[in-house]
Scaffold this motif. Structure first.
Motif, PDB file in Angstrom:
ATOM      1  N   ALA A  49       0.825  -1.208   0.000  1.00 48.10           N
ATOM      2  CA  ALA A  49       0.000   0.000   0.000  1.00 48.10           C
ATOM      3  C   ALA A  49       0.860   1.260   0.000  1.00 48.10           C
ATOM      4  O   ALA A  49       0.581   2.213  -0.736  1.00 48.10           O
ATOM      5  N   ALA A  50       1.910   1.273   0.802  1.00 45.62           N
ATOM      6  CA  ALA A  50       2.796   2.444   0.860  1.00 45.62           C
ATOM      7  C   ALA A  50       3.508   2.647  -0.477  1.00 45.62           C
ATOM      8  O   ALA A  50       3.643   3.773  -0.963  1.00 45.62           O
ATOM      9  N   ARG A  51       3.948   1.560  -1.096  1.00 47.52           N
ATOM     10  CA  ARG A  51       4.644   1.652  -2.382  1.00 47.52           C
ATOM     11  C   ARG A  51       3.727   2.231  -3.457  1.00 47.52           C
ATOM     12  O   ARG A  51       4.101   3.153  -4.185  1.00 47.52           O
ATOM     13  N   GLU A  52       2.512   1.710  -3.542  1.00 45.25           N
ATOM     14  CA  GLU A  52       1.574   2.216  -4.550  1.00 45.25           C
ATOM     15  C   GLU A  52       1.200   3.675  -4.290  1.00 45.25           C
ATOM     16  O   GLU A  52       1.123   4.479  -5.206  1.00 45.25           O
ATOM     17  N   VAL A  88       8.091  12.303  -2.399  1.00 43.54           N
ATOM     18  CA  VAL A  88       6.810  12.075  -1.749  1.00 43.54           C
ATOM     19  C   VAL A  88       6.998  10.869  -0.832  1.00 43.54           C
ATOM     20  O   VAL A  88       7.516   9.838  -1.258  1.00 43.54           O
ATOM     21  N   VAL A  89       6.606  11.012   0.421  1.00 41.23           N
ATOM     22  CA  VAL A  89       6.758   9.940   1.399  1.00 41.23           C
ATOM     23  C   VAL A  89       5.364   9.450   1.799  1.00 41.23           C
ATOM     24  O   VAL A  89       4.514  10.245   2.193  1.00 41.23           O
ATOM     25  N   ALA A  90       5.161   8.151   1.663  1.00 44.50           N
ATOM     26  CA  ALA A  90       3.894   7.529   2.056  1.00 44.50           C
ATOM     27  C   ALA A  90       4.161   6.588   3.226  1.00 44.50           C
ATOM     28  O   ALA A  90       5.058   5.756   3.165  1.00 44.50           O
ATOM     29  N   THR A  91       3.386   6.747   4.278  1.00 42.05           N
ATOM     30  CA  THR A  91       3.506   5.884   5.452  1.00 42.05           C
ATOM     31  C   THR A  91       2.152   5.250   5.721  1.00 42.05           C
ATOM     32  O   THR A  91       1.141   5.948   5.768  1.00 42.05           O
ATOM     33  N   VAL A  92       2.137   3.936   5.871  1.00 44.26           N
ATOM     34  CA  VAL A  92       0.912   3.196   6.173  1.00 44.26           C
ATOM     35  C   VAL A  92       1.101   2.538   7.529  1.00 44.26           C
ATOM     36  O   VAL A  92       2.096   1.860   7.762  1.00 44.26           O
ATOM     37  N   ARG A  93       0.128   2.737   8.428  1.00 42.61           N
ATOM     38  CA  ARG A  93       0.174   2.142   9.774  1.00 42.61           C
ATOM     39  C   ARG A  93      -1.127   1.398  10.030  1.00 42.61           C
ATOM     40  O   ARG A  93      -2.202   1.880   9.681  1.00 42.61           O
ATOM     41  N   ALA A  94      -1.010   0.233  10.667  1.00 39.98           N
ATOM     42  CA  ALA A  94      -2.185  -0.555  11.018  1.00 39.98           C
ATOM     43  C   ALA A  94      -1.938  -1.234  12.353  1.00 39.98           C
ATOM     44  O   ALA A  94      -0.811  -1.625  12.665  1.00 39.98           O
ATOM     45  N   ASN A  95      -2.991  -1.371  13.134  1.00 40.37           N
ATOM     46  CA  ASN A  95      -2.906  -2.083  14.409  1.00 40.37           C
ATOM     47  C   ASN A  95      -3.297  -3.532  14.190  1.00 40.37           C
ATOM     48  O   ASN A  95      -4.278  -3.819  13.510  1.00 40.37           O
ATOM     49  N   SER A  96      -2.530  -4.432  14.782  1.00 42.85           N
ATOM     50  CA  SER A  96      -2.796  -5.856  14.652  1.00 42.85           C
ATOM     51  C   SER A  96      -4.011  -6.239  15.474  1.00 42.85           C
ATOM     52  O   SER A  96      -4.127  -5.854  16.636  1.00 42.85           O
ATOM     53  N   ALA A  97      -4.914  -7.010  14.874  1.00 43.89           N
ATOM     54  CA  ALA A  97      -6.099  -7.468  15.596  1.00 43.89           C
ATOM     55  C   ALA A  97      -5.753  -8.632  16.518  1.00 43.89           C
ATOM     56  O   ALA A  97      -6.326  -8.775  17.589  1.00 43.89           O
ATOM     57  N   VAL A  98      -4.784  -9.450  16.118  1.00 46.96           N
ATOM     58  CA  VAL A  98      -4.424 -10.631  16.906  1.00 46.96           C
ATOM     59  C   VAL A  98      -3.487 -10.267  18.056  1.00 46.96           C
ATOM     60  O   VAL A  98      -3.608 -10.782  19.158  1.00 46.96           O
ATOM     61  N   LEU A  99      -2.539  -9.376  17.784  1.00 43.62           N
ATOM     62  CA  LEU A  99      -1.599  -8.911  18.810  1.00 43.62           C
ATOM     63  C   LEU A  99      -1.857  -7.420  19.025  1.00 43.62           C
ATOM     64  O   LEU A  99      -1.248  -6.575  18.392  1.00 43.62           O
ATOM     65  N   PRO A 100      -2.780  -7.061  19.909  1.00 44.84           N
ATOM     66  CA  PRO A 100      -3.279  -5.685  20.012  1.00 44.84           C
ATOM     67  C   PRO A 100      -2.237  -4.617  20.342  1.00 44.84           C
ATOM     68  O   PRO A 100      -2.429  -3.465  20.005  1.00 44.84           O
ATOM     69  N   MET A 101      -1.136  -4.983  20.973  1.00 50.70           N
ATOM     70  CA  MET A 101      -0.141  -3.963  21.311  1.00 50.70           C
ATOM     71  C   MET A 101       0.851  -3.734  20.176  1.00 50.70           C
ATOM     72  O   MET A 101       1.765  -2.936  20.314  1.00 50.70           O
ATOM     73  N   LEU A 102       0.654  -4.402  19.054  1.00 47.26           N
ATOM     74  CA  LEU A 102       1.588  -4.336  17.934  1.00 47.26           C
ATOM     75  C   LEU A 102       1.041  -3.422  16.833  1.00 47.26           C
ATOM     76  O   LEU A 102      -0.084  -3.602  16.379  1.00 47.26           O
TER      77      LEU A 102
END
Length: 147
Positions: A49-52, A88-102
């Motif tokens: 996603a970040a690359r695209e 141009v810098v693209a950053t994608v962040r997501a929280n893990s559903a299985v490991l909530p602190m990750l």
């Protein structure tokens, strides 16, 4: 059963306790392995996603960059696009559903194409073509591609 004063050495039920501890340990290891696999999958999706997003934003197409990132990134991921000099810098962040602190994140950088400013304003390049030319689904690549 041996009885000494104050100490009972009955071993009945010990196998059940040991089996319960072993079962909980195995389940914990399996859960961590599943969480690790989910995190690796999320990382790959964040990188894609970040690359695209960076590539499209570098071409000046920020609207499609956001929609492409939303399509490729894991559910609930956040996209940040910002300019840094001629990049141009693209950053994608997501929280893990299985490991909530990750929190899984990926960053990609693309050079801004010279015609990108014209594209952002909706202007066409000389000759009436959109800078960078869109390649739609089913488009045939250039015969010299990959050489």
């Amino acid at each position: 059963m041996t009885v000494r004063p104050g100490i009972v050495t009955d071993e009945r039920g010990m196998a059940t306790v040991e089996a319960a501890i072993a079962l909980v340990s195995v389940l914990l290891v399996v859960a961590l392995c599943v969480g690790g696999l989910a995190a690796v999958t999320m990382q790959v999706r964040c990188v894609d996603a970040a690359r695209e997003a960076a590539r499209l934003a570098g071409r000046g197409d920020r609207t499609n960059a956001q929609s492409a990132a939303a399509r490729l990134a894991p559910a609930g991921a956040r996209l940040e696009l910002h300019d840094q000099d001629d990049l141009v810098v693209a950053t994608v962040r997501a929280n893990s559903a299985v490991l909530p602190m990750l929190t899984i994140s990926a960053e990609s950088v693309a050079a801004r194409e010279p015609e990108a400013a014209d594209f952002d304003r909706g202007e066409a390049a000389e000759g009436g073509e959109v800078p960078g030319g869109r390649v739609g689904a089913g488009a045939t690549p250039d015969p010299g591609w990959g050489r």
